[in-house]
Design a protein around this motif. Structure first.
Motif, short mmCIF file in Angstrom:
data_model
loop_
_atom_site.label_atom_id
_atom_site.label_comp_id
_atom_site.label_asym_id
_atom_site.label_seq_id
_atom_site.Cartn_x
_atom_site.Cartn_y
_atom_site.Cartn_z
N ARG A 1 0.83 -1.21 0.00
CA ARG A 1 0.00 0.00 0.00
C ARG A 1 0.86 1.26 0.00
O ARG A 1 0.60 2.21 -0.75
N ILE A 2 1.90 1.26 0.82
CA ILE A 2 2.80 2.42 0.90
C ILE A 2 3.46 2.68 -0.44
O ILE A 2 3.45 3.81 -0.95
N MET B 1 2.15 11.06 5.06
CA MET B 1 2.74 11.69 6.24
C MET B 1 3.68 10.70 6.93
O MET B 1 3.36 9.53 7.04
N PHE B 2 4.81 11.20 7.38
CA PHE B 2 5.76 10.43 8.18
C PHE B 2 6.34 9.22 7.45
O PHE B 2 6.76 8.27 8.09
N THR C 1 11.47 12.74 2.16
CA THR C 1 10.05 12.45 2.02
C THR C 1 9.80 12.11 0.54
O THR C 1 10.59 12.50 -0.32
N PRO C 2 8.71 11.43 0.22
CA PRO C 2 8.40 11.16 -1.18
C PRO C 2 8.29 12.44 -2.02
O PRO C 2 8.73 12.48 -3.17
N GLY D 1 8.37 7.00 9.74
CA GLY D 1 8.94 7.73 10.86
C GLY D 1 10.43 7.94 10.71
O GLY D 1 11.13 7.13 10.09
N TRP D 2 10.88 9.06 11.26
CA TRP D 2 12.29 9.45 11.13
C TRP D 2 13.22 8.45 11.82
O TRP D 2 14.26 8.07 11.26
N HIS D 3 12.87 8.00 13.01
CA HIS D 3 13.74 7.07 13.73
C HIS D 3 13.82 5.72 13.01
O HIS D 3 14.90 5.11 12.96
#
Length: 122
Positions: free
Chosen positions: A38-39, A50-51, A69-70, A91-93
């Motif tokens: 899906r992503i 987002m994220f 980011t995309p 997420g960034w981490h």
């Protein structure tokens, strides 16, 4: 707790072909792995997630990888061509963890951490 990163062993293609330059054995963060199809499809179709972050080979020779980011990826691709996408994270981490796993993977296979040379040589 160590994050497990899964690798996908297939080219990702949707609707007759990919407009983006995906690494064949794409790395996914633990959260991204759960909804990877899906992503990737949403990223391919230009939806803003987002994220969600893409780990790419850096466009500058000084760096080896970048986390974008995309939307930033698409902007950079218009200017400099399609950089190779090595991984996807939520997420960034998680993106930082995917970078760490990529470096460890390259080091294990080659005995050095020259990520750019490893991926450009394949």
């Amino acid at each position: 707790m160590m994050l497990q990163v899964a690798k996908r062993i297939a080219n990702i293609r949707f609707d007759g072909g990919s407009a983006m330059n995906w690494y064949r054995n794409l790395y996914f963060g633990k959260t991204a792995e759960k909804k990877k199809d899906r992503i990737v499809k949403q990223i391919e179709t230009g939806e803003n997630r987002m994220f969600t972050y893409l780990i790419i080979l850096a466009q500058t020779p000084v760096n080896q990888m970048e986390i974008l980011t995309p939307a930033s990826y698409r902007s950079q691709a218009k200017k400099n061509g399609e950089p190779l996408i090595l991984g996807v994270a939520c997420g960034w981490h998680e993106a930082q963890e995917v970078v760490r796993v990529i470096v460890e993977d390259v080091y294990t296979k080659t005995g050095n951490a020259l990520v750019r040379q490893y991926f450009e040589g394949k």
